[in-house]
Design a protein around this motif. Structure first.
Motif, PDB file in Angstrom:
ATOM      1  N   LYS A  29       0.878  -0.943  -0.104  1.00  0.00           N
ATOM      2  CA  LYS A  29      -0.177  -0.525   0.354  1.00  0.00           C
ATOM      3  C   LYS A  29       1.231   1.358  -0.094  1.00  0.00           C
ATOM      4  O   LYS A  29       0.884   2.392  -0.750  1.00  0.00           O
ATOM      5  N   ALA A  30       2.088   1.094   0.580  1.00  0.00           N
ATOM      6  CA  ALA A  30       3.018   2.387   0.886  1.00  0.00           C
ATOM      7  C   ALA A  30       3.550   3.034  -0.684  1.00  0.00           C
ATOM      8  O   ALA A  30       3.824   3.614  -0.805  1.00  0.00           O
ATOM      9  N   ARG A  31       3.679   1.891  -0.911  1.00  0.00           N
ATOM     10  CA  ARG A  31       4.660   2.171  -3.171  1.00  0.00           C
ATOM     11  C   ARG A  31       3.788   1.713  -3.352  1.00  0.00           C
ATOM     12  O   ARG A  31       3.674   3.007  -4.116  1.00  0.00           O
ATOM     13  N   ALA A  32       2.320   1.217  -3.398  1.00  0.00           N
ATOM     14  CA  ALA A  32       1.309   1.995  -4.037  1.00  0.00           C
ATOM     15  C   ALA A  32       0.882   3.664  -4.010  1.00  0.00           C
ATOM     16  O   ALA A  32       0.576   4.427  -5.432  1.00  0.00           O
ATOM     17  N   ASP A  33       1.063   4.303  -2.913  1.00  0.00           N
ATOM     18  CA  ASP A  33       0.853   5.618  -2.419  1.00  0.00           C
ATOM     19  C   ASP A  33       1.975   6.540  -2.930  1.00  0.00           C
ATOM     20  O   ASP A  33       1.564   7.367  -3.670  1.00  0.00           O
ATOM     21  N   GLU A  34       3.088   6.058  -3.015  1.00  0.00           N
ATOM     22  CA  GLU A  34       4.284   6.644  -3.732  1.00  0.00           C
ATOM     23  C   GLU A  34       4.052   6.386  -5.001  1.00  0.00           C
ATOM     24  O   GLU A  34       4.704   8.001  -5.686  1.00  0.00           O
TER      25      GLU A  34
END
Length: 52
Positions: A29-34
């Protein structure tokens, strides 16, 4: 080992597995947000270039 102890061990293992999966999901999720923020940044840059 009693059946209750076996069940407790199985439950603990499943909880550990669920925790690991949750950590992986949080990381993704953090990678997708980035990636989304980067896409928005580039989109804004392209819009700004179009205004020149």
């Amino acid at each position: 080992m009693t059946w209750q102890e076996e069940i407790d061990i199985a439950v603990d293992q499943e909880r550990q597995r669920a925790d690991e999966i949750q950590k992986l999901a949080d990381s993704e999720k953090a990678r997708a947000d980035e990636a989304e923020q980067l896409a928005k940044k580039y989109e804004k840059m392209l819009r700004d270039l179009g205004k020149l």
